[in-house]
Design an enzyme around this catalytic site. Structure first.
Site, PDB file in Angstrom:
ATOM      1  N   LYS A 179       0.837  -1.207   0.000  1.00  0.00           N
ATOM      2  CA  LYS A 179       0.000   0.000   0.000  1.00  0.00           C
ATOM      3  C   LYS A 179       0.879   1.268   0.000  1.00  0.00           C
ATOM      4  O   LYS A 179       2.092   1.186   0.195  1.00  0.00           O
ATOM      5  CB  LYS A 179      -0.931  -0.012   1.216  1.00  0.00           C
ATOM      6  CG  LYS A 179      -1.984  -1.119   1.142  1.00  0.00           C
ATOM      7  CD  LYS A 179      -2.974  -0.869   0.009  1.00  0.00           C
ATOM      8  CE  LYS A 179      -4.173  -1.781   0.029  1.00  0.00           C
ATOM      9  NZ  LYS A 179      -3.932  -3.159  -0.434  1.00  0.00           N
TER      10      LYS A 179
HETATM   11  C1  LIG Z   1     -10.131  -2.151  -1.641  1.00  0.00           C
HETATM   12  C2  LIG Z   1      -9.523  -3.012  -0.564  1.00  0.00           C
HETATM   13  N1  LIG Z   1     -10.266  -3.338   0.493  1.00  0.00           N
HETATM   14  C3  LIG Z   1      -9.767  -4.078   1.500  1.00  0.00           C
HETATM   15  C4  LIG Z   1      -8.478  -4.553   1.472  1.00  0.00           C
HETATM   16  C5  LIG Z   1      -8.001  -5.451   2.567  1.00  0.00           C
HETATM   17  O1  LIG Z   1      -6.834  -5.027   3.194  1.00  0.00           O
HETATM   18  P1  LIG Z   1      -5.779  -6.077   3.772  1.00  0.00           P
HETATM   19  O2  LIG Z   1      -5.098  -6.732   2.641  1.00  0.00           O
HETATM   20  O3  LIG Z   1      -4.878  -5.218   4.609  1.00  0.00           O
HETATM   21  O4  LIG Z   1      -6.544  -7.039   4.625  1.00  0.00           O
HETATM   22  C6  LIG Z   1      -7.662  -4.232   0.391  1.00  0.00           C
HETATM   23  C7  LIG Z   1      -6.274  -4.721   0.324  1.00  0.00           C
HETATM   24  O5  LIG Z   1      -5.717  -5.051  -0.650  1.00  0.00           O
HETATM   25  C8  LIG Z   1      -8.198  -3.455  -0.672  1.00  0.00           C
HETATM   26  O6  LIG Z   1      -7.461  -3.149  -1.745  1.00  0.00           O
END
Ligand SMILES: Cc1ncc(COP(=O)(O)O)c(C=O)c1O
Length: 355
Positions: A179
């Site tokens: 990210k």
């Molecule tokens: C749009 C979106 N929502 C939720 C998430 C979930 O985050 P994490 O991977 O930290 O659990 C991501 C991660 O890639 C995402 O891109």
């Protein structure tokens, strides 16, 4: 190969992790509290609550809003599956609304028709770091008494009409390794709602306010100080990282030909988590050609949520969302991260213009 993403790990991140290791206190502690404070400042919210991932942030936020079986949450099919899964985890139904062709985000003109007496919340997903049309979404939410739970996983630092993304209701961020800023794994909930914040703090840690007194059933969705220490250092880099992403995106948009480049509307501060073009021919062949030319790309996302196997099994087989279906065949994300050199950018432009 020019990678599609590259985490920046400097000596400050290493020193911050080493300091936590030396302290002997590795679990949730002062670094998590510091990261929460930094997020609350960034988003101009009263509260920020750290969790173990963006996915657990969404899960906790929905629970903290009291959303559960029998409820509906309106969101987009064109997102990472965690947006949808978080709604399914709490036993609610994800009502999928098609997207705008120009912005890849939920089409606000289609939301109102999806509202039912069971609708409890709208989950706008600021895809690729580009804000959703929040005026239109706030208007509908206000008229129907719906909560807003922003999926801001990709949009740290973005703004809509000068207001920080993360401050339009309750919002969830991801600090996953690729990210815009990261902590390895991690998530953050921001909100101005005292009750939601209190509930979220309890839900992430087995329903405890006082040690070993469990007022409700909760989870272990805590962030560790090891992760938070990286996140705090990265917060100091956010402005510079975002500026570089913006400059890289501007260069690409000014120089790419023969493909559809992203639209940025007045008043929308994009943070370019992804720089996503659309190609009219065979997308997968274009991805392969770029790979052979040494350019890493990503396809976010090749299958819209309602076409995923587990949603088909849940009865989404009849759902038709033509814009999301079309764009999932056309999108290619190009490298836009802050570690690109001018030579990298020139190579990307040259190769894409050959497609
Ligand atoms: C749009 C979106 N929502 C939720 C998430 C979930 O985050 P994490 O991977 O930290 O659990 C991501 C991660 O890639 C995402 O891109």
């Amino acid at each position: 190969m020019i990678p599609i993403s590259k985490p920046f790990i400097g000596k400050e991140e290493k020193a911050a992790v080493a300091a936590v290791l030396e302290s002997g206190m590795l679990a949730q502690g002062p670094r998590v509290a510091e990261l929460e404070q930094r997020f609350a400042e960034l988003c101009q919210t009263k509260h920020a609550v750290a969790t173990s991932s963006g996915t657990t942030a969404l899960n906790v936020a929905l629970l903290a809003h009291g959303i559960g079986p029998g409820d509906e949450v309106i969101t987009t099919p064109f997102t990472f599956i965690a947006s949808i899964n978080s709604i399914l985890y709490v036993g609610a139904r994800a009502v999928l609304v098609d997207i705008e062709e120009e912005t890849f985000n939920i089409d606000p003109a289609l939301i109102e028709a999806a509202v039912t007496p069971r609708t409890k919340a709208i989950m706008p997903v600021h895809l690729y770091g580009y804000p959703c049309d929040m005026d239109a979404i706030l208007d509908i939410a206000g008229r129907y008494g719906l909560d807003i739970i922003e999926d801001a996983a990709q949009a740290v630092g973005a703004k809509y009409k000068s207001q920080p993304i993360g401050s339009f209701g309750t919002a969830c961020f991801s600090l996953y390794a690729t990210k815009n800023i990261m902590s390895g794994e991690g998530g953050m909930i921001t909100t101005n709602d005292d009750t939601v914040a209190e509930q979220a703090r309890m839900i992430r840690s087995h329903g405890m306010k006082r040690r070993y007194y469990h007022d409700m059933m909760g989870y272990n969705f805590r962030m560790s100080d090891l992760h938070a220490a990286i996140g705090v250092v990265q917060m100091d880099r956010l402005e510079e990282f975002s500026a570089r992403r913006c400059a890289n995106a501007a260069y690409l948009s000014a120089n790419l030909n023969g493909v559809t480049v992203p639209t940025v509307r007045e008043g929308y501060d994009h943070v370019w988590h992804q720089y996503t073009i659309r190609v009219s021919g065979d997308r997968d062949a274009a991805v392969q050609r770029l790979k052979e030319a040494g350019i890493g790309t990503g396809v976010f996302y090749p299958v819209p949520a309602h076409k995923q196997i587990h949603l088909q099994e849940l009865g989404y087989g009849e759902v038709s969302l033509p814009v999301a279906e079309k764009l999932s065949d056309e999108v290619i994300s190009l490298p836009v991260h802050p570690l690109l050199s001018q030579a990298d950018l020139e190579k990307i432009v040259y190769e894409v213009n050959q497609l």
